[in-house]
Design a protein around this motif. Structure first.
Motif, PDB file in Angstrom:
ATOM      1  N   ASP A  21      -8.221   0.187   4.656  1.00  0.00           N
ATOM      2  CA  ASP A  21      -7.220  -0.817   4.996  1.00  0.00           C
ATOM      3  C   ASP A  21      -6.106  -0.755   3.963  1.00  0.00           C
ATOM      4  OD1 ASP A  21      -8.267  -2.017   7.324  1.00  0.00           O
ATOM      5  OD2 ASP A  21      -9.653  -3.227   6.146  1.00  0.00           O
ATOM      6  N   VAL A  22      -4.876  -0.853   4.425  1.00  0.00           N
ATOM      7  CA  VAL A  22      -3.709  -0.765   3.551  1.00  0.00           C
ATOM      8  C   VAL A  22      -2.978  -2.106   3.577  1.00  0.00           C
ATOM      9  CG1 VAL A  22      -1.546   0.448   3.068  1.00  0.00           C
ATOM     10  CG2 VAL A  22      -3.498   1.699   4.049  1.00  0.00           C
ATOM     11  N   TYR A  23      -2.670  -2.629   2.383  1.00  0.00           N
ATOM     12  CA  TYR A  23      -2.004  -3.913   2.248  1.00  0.00           C
ATOM     13  C   TYR A  23      -0.725  -3.756   1.441  1.00  0.00           C
ATOM     14  CZ  TYR A  23      -6.460  -5.950   3.710  1.00  0.00           C
ATOM     15  OH  TYR A  23      -7.603  -6.264   4.407  1.00  0.00           O
ATOM     16  N   PHE A  24       0.290  -4.553   1.782  1.00  0.00           N
ATOM     17  CA  PHE A  24       1.497  -4.664   0.985  1.00  0.00           C
ATOM     18  C   PHE A  24       1.578  -6.092   0.451  1.00  0.00           C
ATOM     19  CE2 PHE A  24       3.723  -1.196   3.638  1.00  0.00           C
ATOM     20  CZ  PHE A  24       3.233  -0.220   2.791  1.00  0.00           C
ATOM     21  N   LYS A  25       2.009  -6.228  -0.800  1.00  0.00           N
ATOM     22  CA  LYS A  25       2.111  -7.544  -1.420  1.00  0.00           C
ATOM     23  C   LYS A  25       3.528  -7.785  -1.904  1.00  0.00           C
ATOM     24  CE  LYS A  25      -0.224 -10.613  -4.718  1.00  0.00           C
ATOM     25  NZ  LYS A  25       0.935 -11.479  -4.819  1.00  0.00           N
ATOM     26  N   SER A 205       8.546   1.139 -10.510  1.00  0.00           N
ATOM     27  CA  SER A 205       9.162   0.134 -11.354  1.00  0.00           C
ATOM     28  C   SER A 205       8.931   0.404 -12.835  1.00  0.00           C
ATOM     29  CB  SER A 205       8.645  -1.262 -10.987  1.00  0.00           C
ATOM     30  OG  SER A 205       7.236  -1.318 -11.132  1.00  0.00           O
ATOM     31  N   GLN A 206       7.843   1.071 -13.180  1.00  0.00           N
ATOM     32  CA  GLN A 206       7.600   1.458 -14.562  1.00  0.00           C
ATOM     33  C   GLN A 206       6.753   2.723 -14.542  1.00  0.00           C
ATOM     34  OE1 GLN A 206       5.350  -2.321 -15.301  1.00  0.00           O
ATOM     35  NE2 GLN A 206       3.924  -0.937 -16.312  1.00  0.00           N
ATOM     36  N   SER A 207       6.935   3.563 -15.553  1.00  0.00           N
ATOM     37  CA  SER A 207       6.216   4.835 -15.533  1.00  0.00           C
ATOM     38  C   SER A 207       4.778   4.669 -15.994  1.00  0.00           C
ATOM     39  CB  SER A 207       6.942   5.861 -16.402  1.00  0.00           C
ATOM     40  OG  SER A 207       7.016   5.410 -17.752  1.00  0.00           O
ATOM     41  N   LYS A 208       4.556   3.900 -17.056  1.00  0.00           N
ATOM     42  CA  LYS A 208       3.210   3.732 -17.570  1.00  0.00           C
ATOM     43  C   LYS A 208       2.434   2.780 -16.663  1.00  0.00           C
ATOM     44  CE  LYS A 208       0.783   3.027 -21.962  1.00  0.00           C
ATOM     45  NZ  LYS A 208       0.296   4.416 -22.002  1.00  0.00           N
ATOM     46  N   SER A 209       1.248   3.189 -16.274  1.00  0.00           N
ATOM     47  CA  SER A 209       0.394   2.392 -15.391  1.00  0.00           C
ATOM     48  C   SER A 209       1.099   2.080 -14.075  1.00  0.00           C
ATOM     49  CB  SER A 209      -0.040   1.098 -16.070  1.00  0.00           C
ATOM     50  OG  SER A 209      -0.649   1.352 -17.311  1.00  0.00           O
ATOM     51  N   LYS A 231       9.039  -0.903  -6.324  1.00  0.00           N
ATOM     52  CA  LYS A 231      10.182  -1.614  -6.882  1.00  0.00           C
ATOM     53  C   LYS A 231      10.138  -3.088  -6.500  1.00  0.00           C
ATOM     54  CE  LYS A 231      13.412   2.225  -7.451  1.00  0.00           C
ATOM     55  NZ  LYS A 231      14.732   2.802  -7.104  1.00  0.00           N
ATOM     56  N   ILE A 232       9.617  -3.362  -5.313  1.00  0.00           N
ATOM     57  CA  ILE A 232       9.405  -4.739  -4.874  1.00  0.00           C
ATOM     58  C   ILE A 232       7.947  -4.868  -4.478  1.00  0.00           C
ATOM     59  CG2 ILE A 232      10.048  -6.531  -3.224  1.00  0.00           C
ATOM     60  CD1 ILE A 232      12.750  -5.222  -2.932  1.00  0.00           C
TER      61      ILE A 232
END
Length: 255
Positions: A21-25, A205-209, A231-232
């Protein structure tokens, strides 16, 4: 082909199929966006024996009305598990795009990749890329790589770097192993190995993690959960069902 020999500690079972199952938050909203399926099967590539690792994704009926997606990624591997070819068919909102990566190998750990990106109307990218050291994959190939690692020798803090080829770009990716974790969802828990993924690309949005993956701690090494920062908001993938596995799903614990 020495550059791409995987540290193969296990192999996948022919016929394996896994559903997610795929979710977007976004903010406080967590909506089921669709369903993904991973399969592994015998195949042929250019008239020779090969294996095919395939990922498909389709949005749910609700998300179809917002933004319909039907994406497929396929990786073809040689009998010794060198990645030979990858294709991604993107069908999103009526826009159709194909990415093809053809891998070849030279001595001194050099991987050459012929990258083509095109629509039915025109070619957008047609270029040759070279990775001079380490592993080179597409994004699905990096997941396959993680599944082949030798759990017996993993130590918290171990880092596994690789290069991901996408379009005309070579993206540096590192998997950082943090140790064992228990993942729980809908009253079911799984014993897993947890990895942070550092992705050096502007799409995140960020490279680390930038992403995380939890891989089941049993003889199947199934991805149980994946989380990717966008990014969002972020996307999450959760294990749902599976069939024709190599070993019992002993990482699963009923609560």
């Amino acid at each position: 082909m020495k550059a791409q020999y995987l540290p193969l500690a296990m192999t996948l079972n022919a016929g394996e199929n896994v559903t997610y199952d795929v979710y977007f938050k976004w903010g406080i909203l967590m909506s089921r966006a669709g369903e993904g399926q991973l399969t592994f099967s015998p195949s042929m590539y250019k008239g020779k024996r090969a294996s095919k690792y395939r990922l498909t994704f389709r949005t749910s009926k609700f998300f179809d009305s917002i933004y319909k997606m039907r994406d497929t990624i396929e990786c073809y591997y040689s009998p010794d598990y060198a990645l030979l070819y990858s294709s991604k068919h993107t069908n999103e909102g009526g826009y159709y795009l194909i990415d093809e990566l053809t891998f070849s190998y030279r001595e001194q750990e050099q991987t050459c990749v012929h990258s083509r990106r095109y629509t039915p109307e025109k070619v957008k990218i047609d270029t040759l890329l070279s990775v001079t050291s380490g592993y080179a994959f597409d994004m699905l190939g990096t997941l396959f790589f993680l599944r082949t690692l030798d759990w017996k020798h993993l130590k918290a803090g171990d880092v596994f770097p690789s290069t991901v080829v996408t379009g005309k770009d070579l993206i540096q990716v590192s998997y950082r192993y943090t140790g064992d974790e228990v993942v729980e969802r809908d009253g079911i828990s799984y014993r897993t190995h947890h990895f942070f993924i550092d992705i050096y690309d502007s799409a995140f949005s960020q490279s680390k993690s930038a992403a995380e993956v939890w891989v089941g701690n049993d003889g199947n090494h199934l991805p149980i959960k994946v989380r990717s920062k966008l990014k969002i908001g972020y996307a999450e993938i959760h294990y749902k069902t599976s069939g024709q596995l190599k070993a019992p799903l002993s990482s699963r614990m009923e609560n």
